[in-house]
Motif scaffolding. Structure first.
Motif, PDB file in Angstrom:
ATOM      1  N   GLY A 263     -31.096 -11.268  41.586  1.00 37.52           N
ATOM      2  CA  GLY A 263     -32.296 -12.058  41.815  1.00 37.52           C
ATOM      3  C   GLY A 263     -32.136 -13.513  41.428  1.00 37.52           C
ATOM      4  N   THR A 264     -31.341 -13.762  40.404  1.00 38.34           N
ATOM      5  CA  THR A 264     -31.173 -15.135  39.908  1.00 38.34           C
ATOM      6  C   THR A 264     -30.080 -15.898  40.641  1.00 38.34           C
ATOM      7  OG1 THR A 264     -31.896 -14.451  37.699  1.00 38.34           O
ATOM      8  CG2 THR A 264     -30.677 -16.526  37.854  1.00 38.34           C
ATOM      9  N   TYR A 265     -28.966 -15.234  40.968  1.00 36.44           N
ATOM     10  CA  TYR A 265     -27.797 -15.968  41.454  1.00 36.44           C
ATOM     11  C   TYR A 265     -27.446 -15.716  42.921  1.00 36.44           C
ATOM     12  CZ  TYR A 265     -27.221 -16.755  36.474  1.00 36.44           C
ATOM     13  OH  TYR A 265     -27.440 -17.123  35.173  1.00 36.44           O
ATOM     14  N   TYR A 266     -27.973 -14.650  43.521  1.00 37.07           N
ATOM     15  CA  TYR A 266     -27.672 -14.385  44.940  1.00 37.07           C
ATOM     16  C   TYR A 266     -28.894 -14.583  45.834  1.00 37.07           C
ATOM     17  CZ  TYR A 266     -26.353 -11.931  49.226  1.00 37.07           C
ATOM     18  OH  TYR A 266     -26.116 -11.626  50.547  1.00 37.07           O
ATOM     19  N   PHE A 267     -30.004 -14.022  45.436  1.00 38.04           N
ATOM     20  CA  PHE A 267     -31.191 -14.036  46.286  1.00 38.04           C
ATOM     21  C   PHE A 267     -31.675 -15.450  46.665  1.00 38.04           C
ATOM     22  CE2 PHE A 267     -35.862 -13.499  46.928  1.00 38.04           C
ATOM     23  CZ  PHE A 267     -35.795 -12.709  48.064  1.00 38.04           C
ATOM     24  N   PRO A 268     -31.665 -16.433  45.752  1.00 35.55           N
ATOM     25  CA  PRO A 268     -32.149 -17.769  46.131  1.00 35.55           C
ATOM     26  C   PRO A 268     -31.434 -18.356  47.349  1.00 35.55           C
ATOM     27  CG  PRO A 268     -31.983 -17.625  43.759  1.00 35.55           C
ATOM     28  CD  PRO A 268     -31.357 -16.365  44.302  1.00 35.55           C
ATOM     29  N   SER A 269     -30.158 -18.021  47.551  1.00 28.62           N
ATOM     30  CA  SER A 269     -29.410 -18.602  48.671  1.00 28.62           C
ATOM     31  C   SER A 269     -29.869 -18.064  50.023  1.00 28.62           C
ATOM     32  CB  SER A 269     -27.909 -18.325  48.489  1.00 28.62           C
ATOM     33  OG  SER A 269     -27.632 -16.934  48.618  1.00 28.62           O
ATOM     34  N   ILE A 270     -30.570 -16.926  50.029  1.00 22.98           N
ATOM     35  CA  ILE A 270     -31.023 -16.359  51.303  1.00 22.98           C
ATOM     36  C   ILE A 270     -32.526 -16.539  51.524  1.00 22.98           C
ATOM     37  CG2 ILE A 270     -29.155 -14.679  51.420  1.00 22.98           C
ATOM     38  CD1 ILE A 270     -30.978 -12.562  50.363  1.00 22.98           C
ATOM     39  N   THR A 271     -33.218 -17.096  50.540  1.00 22.66           N
ATOM     40  CA  THR A 271     -34.666 -17.280  50.703  1.00 22.66           C
ATOM     41  C   THR A 271     -35.030 -18.281  51.800  1.00 22.66           C
ATOM     42  OG1 THR A 271     -34.642 -18.843  48.843  1.00 22.66           O
ATOM     43  CG2 THR A 271     -35.279 -16.562  48.375  1.00 22.66           C
ATOM     44  N   PRO A 272     -34.245 -19.350  52.079  1.00 25.94           N
ATOM     45  CA  PRO A 272     -34.623 -20.227  53.203  1.00 25.94           C
ATOM     46  C   PRO A 272     -34.737 -19.470  54.527  1.00 25.94           C
ATOM     47  CG  PRO A 272     -33.004 -21.318  51.819  1.00 25.94           C
ATOM     48  CD  PRO A 272     -33.107 -19.905  51.323  1.00 25.94           C
ATOM     49  N   ALA A 273     -33.811 -18.539  54.771  1.00 26.11           N
ATOM     50  CA  ALA A 273     -33.863 -17.763  56.013  1.00 26.11           C
ATOM     51  C   ALA A 273     -35.087 -16.849  56.028  1.00 26.11           C
ATOM     52  CB  ALA A 273     -32.593 -16.940  56.170  1.00 26.11           C
ATOM     53  N   LEU A 274     -35.429 -16.283  54.869  1.00 24.37           N
ATOM     54  CA  LEU A 274     -36.604 -15.416  54.793  1.00 24.37           C
ATOM     55  C   LEU A 274     -37.890 -16.212  55.015  1.00 24.37           C
ATOM     56  CD1 LEU A 274     -35.629 -13.153  51.744  1.00 24.37           C
ATOM     57  CD2 LEU A 274     -35.400 -12.634  54.169  1.00 24.37           C
ATOM     58  N   LEU A 275     -37.919 -17.441  54.511  1.00 27.98           N
ATOM     59  CA  LEU A 275     -39.072 -18.304  54.719  1.00 27.98           C
ATOM     60  C   LEU A 275     -39.222 -18.673  56.195  1.00 27.98           C
ATOM     61  CD1 LEU A 275     -38.785 -20.639  51.598  1.00 27.98           C
ATOM     62  CD2 LEU A 275     -40.733 -19.154  52.150  1.00 27.98           C
ATOM     63  N   ARG A 276     -38.099 -18.976  56.847  1.00 26.57           N
ATOM     64  CA  ARG A 276     -38.150 -19.336  58.269  1.00 26.57           C
ATOM     65  C   ARG A 276     -38.680 -18.176  59.111  1.00 26.57           C
ATOM     66  NH1 ARG A 276     -33.075 -21.678  57.045  1.00 26.57           N
ATOM     67  NH2 ARG A 276     -31.988 -19.871  57.967  1.00 26.57           N
ATOM     68  N   GLN A 277     -38.367 -16.958  58.704  1.00 28.68           N
ATOM     69  CA  GLN A 277     -38.800 -15.778  59.448  1.00 28.68           C
ATOM     70  C   GLN A 277     -40.195 -15.307  59.031  1.00 28.68           C
ATOM     71  OE1 GLN A 277     -37.152 -14.350  61.971  1.00 28.68           O
ATOM     72  NE2 GLN A 277     -35.436 -15.770  61.821  1.00 28.68           N
ATOM     73  N   GLY A 278     -40.796 -16.006  58.072  1.00 30.92           N
ATOM     74  CA  GLY A 278     -42.122 -15.625  57.599  1.00 30.92           C
ATOM     75  C   GLY A 278     -42.134 -14.340  56.803  1.00 30.92           C
ATOM     76  N   LEU A 279     -41.011 -14.014  56.174  1.00 29.08           N
ATOM     77  CA  LEU A 279     -40.883 -12.739  55.479  1.00 29.08           C
ATOM     78  C   LEU A 279     -41.188 -12.805  53.984  1.00 29.08           C
ATOM     79  CD1 LEU A 279     -37.613 -11.513  57.239  1.00 29.08           C
ATOM     80  CD2 LEU A 279     -39.889 -10.491  57.473  1.00 29.08           C
ATOM     81  N   MET A 280     -41.072 -13.970  53.391  1.00 34.23           N
ATOM     82  CA  MET A 280     -41.266 -14.076  51.948  1.00 34.23           C
ATOM     83  C   MET A 280     -42.655 -13.609  51.518  1.00 34.23           C
ATOM     84  SD  MET A 280     -38.619 -14.967  50.168  1.00 34.23           S
ATOM     85  CE  MET A 280     -39.327 -15.595  48.658  1.00 34.23           C
ATOM     86  N   LYS A 281     -43.666 -13.909  52.328  1.00 29.44           N
ATOM     87  CA  LYS A 281     -45.036 -13.539  51.973  1.00 29.44           C
ATOM     88  C   LYS A 281     -45.250 -12.029  51.968  1.00 29.44           C
ATOM     89  CE  LYS A 281     -46.639 -14.071  56.771  1.00 29.44           C
ATOM     90  NZ  LYS A 281     -47.516 -14.855  57.674  1.00 29.44           N
ATOM     91  N   HIS A 282     -44.348 -11.292  52.595  1.00 30.05           N
ATOM     92  CA  HIS A 282     -44.471  -9.833  52.648  1.00 30.05           C
ATOM     93  C   HIS A 282     -43.742  -9.137  51.498  1.00 30.05           C
ATOM     94  CE1 HIS A 282     -46.394  -9.899  56.559  1.00 30.05           C
ATOM     95  NE2 HIS A 282     -45.432 -10.658  57.035  1.00 30.05           N
ATOM     96  N   LEU A 283     -42.957  -9.886  50.737  1.00 28.32           N
ATOM     97  CA  LEU A 283     -42.157  -9.271  49.674  1.00 28.32           C
ATOM     98  C   LEU A 283     -42.933  -9.178  48.368  1.00 28.32           C
ATOM     99  CD1 LEU A 283     -38.583 -10.805  50.082  1.00 28.32           C
ATOM    100  CD2 LEU A 283     -39.535  -8.728  51.098  1.00 28.32           C
TER     101      LEU A 283
END
Length: 299
Positions: free
Chosen positions: A105-125
């Motif tokens: 969560g601290t060292y890997y996940f942040p690098s993929i959050t831009p793609a999740l934001l672009r897909q509108g997925l972050m709000k569902h997590l």
């Protein structure tokens, strides 16, 4: 075909195997003791097997081999029903219960959050944090929908679908003031006299660390154990001791020195996306999996 026993009968049976006491099981379920007795008779009739033996002379209840064997299957049935109940409660929810171990969560996940934001997925997590060992159990129980899990070997669990994302090495990290800081690599067997700061049992680091210690047959001098990676690294910086940590958790800009391990057949820190094989994926979950897989392939 004879009608099968009800779920309550199975629950009574499992608790009776566990406690071997009719009165205690009856009290736990707030029913009469004859209710438990009749349930057991129905199950024994259904399977044409004696499941318990009443030892009147010692006032004991013994579980037969058939009883223990049936209980193995009953536990699976009850676990599946509990998982189904959790899934049905949230089947129409747009939230995805997503497991993230602390280091991932601290060292890997942040690098993929831009793609999740672009897909509108972050709000569902709806993220949940715990160690990878516990995360797999939460998946099996239906308490989580998907999770990124760290392991030392590819996940091979018949109830779990797992896709390997990344493979990282373990390193020895030391303070710049430590004598080992002048080296680029080290063998684990040469660390027998060192003071270690280690992560606790919830981390797979602990398992990998123990494997190395057993391989070289030495008991490590552990001066501190923690569940907080930041505390571990802060203590290493102060030269309190050295640590065994995956390379993903030690960015190049930190004031720490990472040493490669020269030992053969080393364990590796693997990151996989995992979910239950019988978990029905909705459009959001499928989009999330697709995005995570694409991002993993692009890195």
């Amino acid at each position: 075909m004879e009608e099968f026993m009800n779920i309550k009968d199975l629950k009574y049976f499992h608790q009776l195997v566990k406690y071997k006491n009719f009165s205690k099981v009856a009290a736990d379920f707030s029913v009469s003791q004859p209710t438990i007795t009749m349930a057991i008779k129905r199950i024994e009739k259904q399977f044409n097997s004696r499941l318990f033996i009443r030892d009147q002379s010692h006032h004991e209840l013994q579980v037969t081999a058939s009883g223990y064997q049936l209980d193995e299957h009953v536990q699976q049935v009850l676990n599946e029903l509990a998982t189904a109940q959790k899934e049905l409660k949230r089947i129409n929810s747009t939230k995805v219960l997503f497991g993230l171990p602390p280091i991932i969560g601290t060292y890997y996940f942040p690098s993929i959050t831009p793609a999740l934001l672009r897909q509108g997925l972050m709000k569902h997590l709806e993220t949940f944090e715990t160690g990878s060992k516990d995360m797999l159990q939460l998946l099996l129980k239906g308490s989580l929908d998907l999770a990124l899990i760290a392991s030392l070997q590819p996940i091979e669990q018949h109830q779990i679908t797992a896709q390997l994302f990344r493979n990282y090495n373990f390193k020895i990290i030391v303070s710049p003031q430590h004598p080992l800081a002048r080296q680029k690599e080290v063998s684990f067997k040469d660390l027998v006299a060192e003071h270690f700061i280690v992560l606790d049992e919830g981390f797979i680091h602990n398992t990998a660390f123990k494997q190395f210690c057993q391989q070289y047959d030495f008991k490590p001098n552990i001066v501190y154990q923690t569940s907080d990676v930041h505390v571990l690294k802060a203590m290493v910086k102060e030269n309190v001791g050295i640590a065994f940590l995956t390379e993903i958790a030690v960015p190049a800009n930190e004031e720490l020195v990472s040493l490669a391990l020269t030992d053969p057949q080393q364990p590796h820190f693997l990151i996989s996306l995992a979910y239950r094989k019988n978990y029905r994926l909705g459009s959001i979950q499928q989009q999330l999996i697709t995005t995570l897989v694409e991002e993993a392939q692009n890195k």
